[in-house]
Design a protein around this motif. Structure first.
Motif, PDB file in Angstrom:
ATOM      1  N   MET A 128       0.616  -1.252  -0.107  1.00  0.00           N
ATOM      2  CA  MET A 128       0.159   0.019   0.003  1.00  0.00           C
ATOM      3  C   MET A 128       0.724   1.128  -0.045  1.00  0.00           C
ATOM      4  O   MET A 128       0.574   2.292  -0.594  1.00  0.00           O
ATOM      5  CB  MET A 128      -0.908  -0.030   1.234  1.00  0.00           C
ATOM      6  N   VAL A 147       0.737   3.893  -2.875  1.00  0.00           N
ATOM      7  CA  VAL A 147       0.353   5.196  -2.773  1.00  0.00           C
ATOM      8  C   VAL A 147       1.564   6.218  -3.311  1.00  0.00           C
ATOM      9  O   VAL A 147       1.329   7.117  -3.863  1.00  0.00           O
ATOM     10  CB  VAL A 147       0.105   5.550  -1.144  1.00  0.00           C
ATOM     11  N   LEU A 179      -7.628   5.843  -7.689  1.00  0.00           N
ATOM     12  CA  LEU A 179      -8.094   5.325  -6.566  1.00  0.00           C
ATOM     13  C   LEU A 179      -8.857   3.904  -6.647  1.00  0.00           C
ATOM     14  O   LEU A 179      -9.134   3.077  -5.402  1.00  0.00           O
ATOM     15  CB  LEU A 179      -8.832   6.170  -5.633  1.00  0.00           C
ATOM     16  N   ALA A 218      -7.867   0.760  -4.178  1.00  0.00           N
ATOM     17  CA  ALA A 218      -8.148   0.931  -2.756  1.00  0.00           C
ATOM     18  C   ALA A 218      -9.844   0.860  -2.534  1.00  0.00           C
ATOM     19  O   ALA A 218     -10.410   0.491  -1.546  1.00  0.00           O
ATOM     20  CB  ALA A 218      -7.610   2.071  -2.337  1.00  0.00           C
ATOM     21  N   ARG A 219     -10.653   1.373  -3.843  1.00  0.00           N
ATOM     22  CA  ARG A 219     -11.891   1.634  -3.733  1.00  0.00           C
ATOM     23  C   ARG A 219     -12.750   0.243  -3.603  1.00  0.00           C
ATOM     24  O   ARG A 219     -13.629   0.043  -2.590  1.00  0.00           O
ATOM     25  CB  ARG A 219     -12.624   2.387  -4.759  1.00  0.00           C
ATOM     26  N   LEU A 236      -8.914  -0.871   5.022  1.00  0.00           N
ATOM     27  CA  LEU A 236      -7.957  -1.470   3.931  1.00  0.00           C
ATOM     28  C   LEU A 236      -7.063  -2.734   4.462  1.00  0.00           C
ATOM     29  O   LEU A 236      -6.806  -3.634   3.741  1.00  0.00           O
ATOM     30  CB  LEU A 236      -6.921  -0.446   3.656  1.00  0.00           C
ATOM     31  N   ASP A 247      -3.967   1.017   6.339  1.00  0.00           N
ATOM     32  CA  ASP A 247      -4.977   2.256   6.499  1.00  0.00           C
ATOM     33  C   ASP A 247      -4.154   3.599   6.337  1.00  0.00           C
ATOM     34  O   ASP A 247      -4.527   4.700   5.589  1.00  0.00           O
ATOM     35  CB  ASP A 247      -5.937   2.009   7.425  1.00  0.00           C
ATOM     36  N   LEU A 251      -2.658   5.425   3.071  1.00  0.00           N
ATOM     37  CA  LEU A 251      -3.547   6.103   2.361  1.00  0.00           C
ATOM     38  C   LEU A 251      -4.158   7.338   2.848  1.00  0.00           C
ATOM     39  O   LEU A 251      -4.114   8.309   2.521  1.00  0.00           O
ATOM     40  CB  LEU A 251      -4.581   5.099   1.881  1.00  0.00           C
ATOM     41  N   LEU A 272     -14.855   4.873  -0.534  1.00  0.00           N
ATOM     42  CA  LEU A 272     -13.663   5.470   0.267  1.00  0.00           C
ATOM     43  C   LEU A 272     -14.045   6.429   1.105  1.00  0.00           C
ATOM     44  O   LEU A 272     -13.445   6.674   2.063  1.00  0.00           O
ATOM     45  CB  LEU A 272     -12.649   5.858  -0.799  1.00  0.00           C
ATOM     46  N   TRP A 328     -14.975   4.755   4.298  1.00  0.00           N
ATOM     47  CA  TRP A 328     -13.906   4.221   4.944  1.00  0.00           C
ATOM     48  C   TRP A 328     -12.937   5.553   5.579  1.00  0.00           C
ATOM     49  O   TRP A 328     -12.319   5.502   6.705  1.00  0.00           O
ATOM     50  CB  TRP A 328     -12.832   3.825   3.911  1.00  0.00           C
ATOM     51  N   PHE A 352      -6.539  -6.612  -2.919  1.00  0.00           N
ATOM     52  CA  PHE A 352      -6.055  -5.397  -3.475  1.00  0.00           C
ATOM     53  C   PHE A 352      -4.978  -5.904  -4.508  1.00  0.00           C
ATOM     54  O   PHE A 352      -4.910  -5.090  -5.479  1.00  0.00           O
ATOM     55  CB  PHE A 352      -5.040  -4.821  -2.153  1.00  0.00           C
ATOM     56  N   TRP A 362      -5.496  -4.239  -8.213  1.00  0.00           N
ATOM     57  CA  TRP A 362      -4.345  -3.493  -8.831  1.00  0.00           C
ATOM     58  C   TRP A 362      -3.876  -4.204 -10.144  1.00  0.00           C
ATOM     59  O   TRP A 362      -3.809  -3.715 -11.170  1.00  0.00           O
ATOM     60  CB  TRP A 362      -3.068  -3.705  -7.801  1.00  0.00           C
TER      61      TRP A 362
END
Lengths: 232, 232
Positions: A98, A102, A160, A163-164, A173, A182, A185, A207, A210, B97, B101
């Motif tokens: 993650m 990001v 995004l 992650a969505r 997440l 988490d 992001l 999101l 979240w 994820f 991705w």
């Protein structure tokens, strides 16, 4: 007590660095007492003992540790008794992925979207440094970096996507409970909201729900910081 | 015994669907006996009971299950005694994820790079369907989809950055042991190598060492499949 150096604007309360926010949330997650000390771009000397010139940096007794993921792994190893940031090798892998995603996918587009707002909130002494270093990076004047904010926001919302999808299937997440993935992001949204009002999510976006859940964690740590600068 | 419908080319052994490979590796991971049954794009009727028109589809007794992540979660819930694909909620989050991705970031660029090679290996009866549906998707003739394969490959290698960082830090994307997050990305490389020789990695790329590790899993399942079509 652990000291955390936190990038801030002209207003000491406007702490806005995405990776510093990851560490702040990680410290709260683990229930560790710390002092968040304001730091500005041009105060390189203050953190020279860390071996680098950027924050986050923590000082824990004699130990200086820099770089958000290294700090998270340090905290996990040094304070195993607190709630885990990762909950095992799979959670560590998730956090690493993650963070990498990001940093490599979102950081630049979000920077483009909010860069003039960032500039407007900086301390006077940081402005020349920021303008010069960022104009070199983007190859144009700050004011020319984002010529179409509507398109840039649409592009960020599309980026995004992965992650969505995760947020649509589980509360955090990291899984059923919050963790470093988490905060990885969330830091981006703290950055954007502490400095700008341009990075918005549609109400129905999973999101958005979240983000509200993470904002409320640890006694509303994020909400309090946003409210203090009139951003929430 | 579980039946797995697998997309194949003119040669029955050239099974190439990325999400089907995820499921094949997941079945091996869990030590489940299965029959991989060749299936082609235009054989929609054969899998109509699944509720969809694409593979992977598995039939397990009376149960038809479709869509790779749904199948992985079904296998985990139905056969908890086998080695776990996820190893807890954090591993499940990581797998979700990684799947999101790969599907949203890599699938399209890799398709562009290898699309004419895919076409050349298809069964005669699938060619019109493939050409028509893909030319509609890309808005041009198959032969015009990738005009600069060197640039496309460079772009794909850059997009792999977050996974590369993970591979540089741990033996498997899932952590210390392989899991569904590994198969999520590995399927893309199976697809590319079963049909083409264009998706290469630099020797020093940490992902090259990772790929070799996953290829060797489960008795060299992937290596055997590649060798059978002269691709390894």
């Amino acid at each position: 007590m652990i000291v955390l150096y936190e990038l801030t604007g002209a207003d000491d309360r406007r702490r806005f660095s995405p990776p510093v926010w990851r560490v702040r949330m990680a410290l709260r997650h683990k229930g560790l007492a710390f002092e968040g000390r304001p730091w500005r771009f041009t105060e390189k000397e203050t953190i020279a003992a860390s071996g680098g010139g950027t924050v986050p940096v923590i000082v824990d007794g004699d130990a200086w540790v820099r770089e958000n993921m290294a700090i998270a792994e340090y905290l996990e190893a040094t304070y195993p008794e607190g709630p885990s940031l990762f909950r095992g090798p799979e959670g560590l892998a998730l956090a690493r992925f993650m963070v990498a995603w990001v940093d490599r996918t979102l950081a630049l587009p979000v920077a483009r979207l909010i860069i003039t707002d960032i500039f407007s909130h900086l301390a006077e002494k940081d402005r020349a440094y920021f303008r010069e270093s960022r104009e070199k990076r983007f190859g144009c004047a700050l004011e020319q970096v984002c010529t179409d904010p509507v398109a840039e926001l649409a592009s960020i919302r599309a980026l995004l996507g992965p992650a969505r999808r995760l947020a649509a299937e589980q509360p955090f997440l990291s899984g059923n409970e919050p963790g470093y993935a988490d905060y990885a992001l969330h830091g981006t949204f703290m950055w954007a909201r502490m400095m700008s009002n341009k990075l918005t999510l549609a109400d129905a976006d999973p999101l958005a729900a979240w983000l509200a859940r993470v904002d409320a964690l640890h006694g509303g740590e994020a909400l309090r910081a946003l409210a203090a600068v009139g951003a929430a």
